[in-house]
Design a protein around this motif. Structure first.
Motif, short mmCIF file in Angstrom:
data_model
loop_
_atom_site.label_atom_id
_atom_site.label_comp_id
_atom_site.label_asym_id
_atom_site.label_seq_id
_atom_site.Cartn_x
_atom_site.Cartn_y
_atom_site.Cartn_z
N UNK A 22 52.41 -14.90 30.45
CA UNK A 22 53.16 -13.76 30.95
C UNK A 22 54.30 -13.57 29.94
N UNK A 23 54.33 -12.42 29.28
CA UNK A 23 55.25 -12.23 28.16
C UNK A 23 56.09 -10.98 28.35
N UNK A 24 57.38 -11.10 28.03
CA UNK A 24 58.29 -9.96 27.97
C UNK A 24 58.74 -9.81 26.53
N UNK A 25 58.72 -8.58 26.04
CA UNK A 25 59.14 -8.32 24.67
C UNK A 25 60.05 -7.09 24.65
N UNK A 26 60.97 -7.07 23.70
CA UNK A 26 61.92 -5.96 23.64
C UNK A 26 62.34 -5.73 22.20
N UNK A 27 62.29 -4.49 21.79
CA UNK A 27 62.88 -4.10 20.51
C UNK A 27 64.34 -3.79 20.80
N UNK A 28 65.24 -4.42 20.09
CA UNK A 28 66.66 -4.26 20.37
C UNK A 28 67.12 -2.85 19.97
N UNK B 249 60.72 -11.85 21.88
CA UNK B 249 59.85 -12.05 23.03
C UNK B 249 60.12 -13.40 23.66
N UNK B 250 59.74 -13.50 24.93
CA UNK B 250 59.85 -14.73 25.70
C UNK B 250 58.63 -14.78 26.61
N UNK B 251 57.97 -15.94 26.68
CA UNK B 251 56.76 -16.07 27.48
C UNK B 251 56.85 -17.27 28.41
N UNK C 232 61.21 -14.11 17.47
CA UNK C 232 61.89 -12.89 17.06
C UNK C 232 61.29 -12.42 15.75
N UNK C 233 61.33 -11.11 15.54
CA UNK C 233 60.85 -10.52 14.29
C UNK C 233 61.90 -9.57 13.75
N UNK C 234 62.00 -9.53 12.45
CA UNK C 234 62.93 -8.63 11.76
C UNK C 234 62.13 -7.81 10.76
#
Length: 98
Positions: free
Chosen positions: A16-22, A30-32, A48-50
């Motif tokens: 179960x994953x939550x992801x967000x573009x800041x 993301x956090x799972x 995190x991705x940049x």
């Protein structure tokens, strides 16, 4: 989904994953919550991705046990990832869509 890098063949994992573009940034996170058949327990992967530009992005990932660093290059629906798995070994992954 398959379990973490290095897991035995046939082991599954459920996420179960939550992801967000800041907002206003080229950074996403993301956090799972993950249940691993291999460990028979829950893990908490995150990362995190940049976006760097020109199709490149740098990612840091923690799979619940080990850390990984990835440099991605994508163009349309194809790309390549250079991986530093477990921060010990290098690897390459190619991907594409259709």
């Amino acid at each position: 989904s398959s379990d973490r890098i290095g897991s035995p063949e046939g082991m599954q994992a459920y996420y179960a994953t939550a992801t967000k573009r800041l907002p206003g940034m080229t950074t996403s996170a993301y956090l799972s919550l993950n249940y691993s058949e291999w460990d028979e327990e829950f893990n908490v992967p995150f990362g995190a991705a940049q976006e760097i530009g020109w199709g490149f992005a740098a990612r840091y990932m923690y799979d619940g046990r080990q850390s990984h660093a990835v440099l991605d290059y994508s163009r349309g629906q194809v790309g390549v990832s250079l991986m530093w798995v477990w921060l010990e070994q290098f690897g390459v992954a190619l991907y594409g869509g259709f």
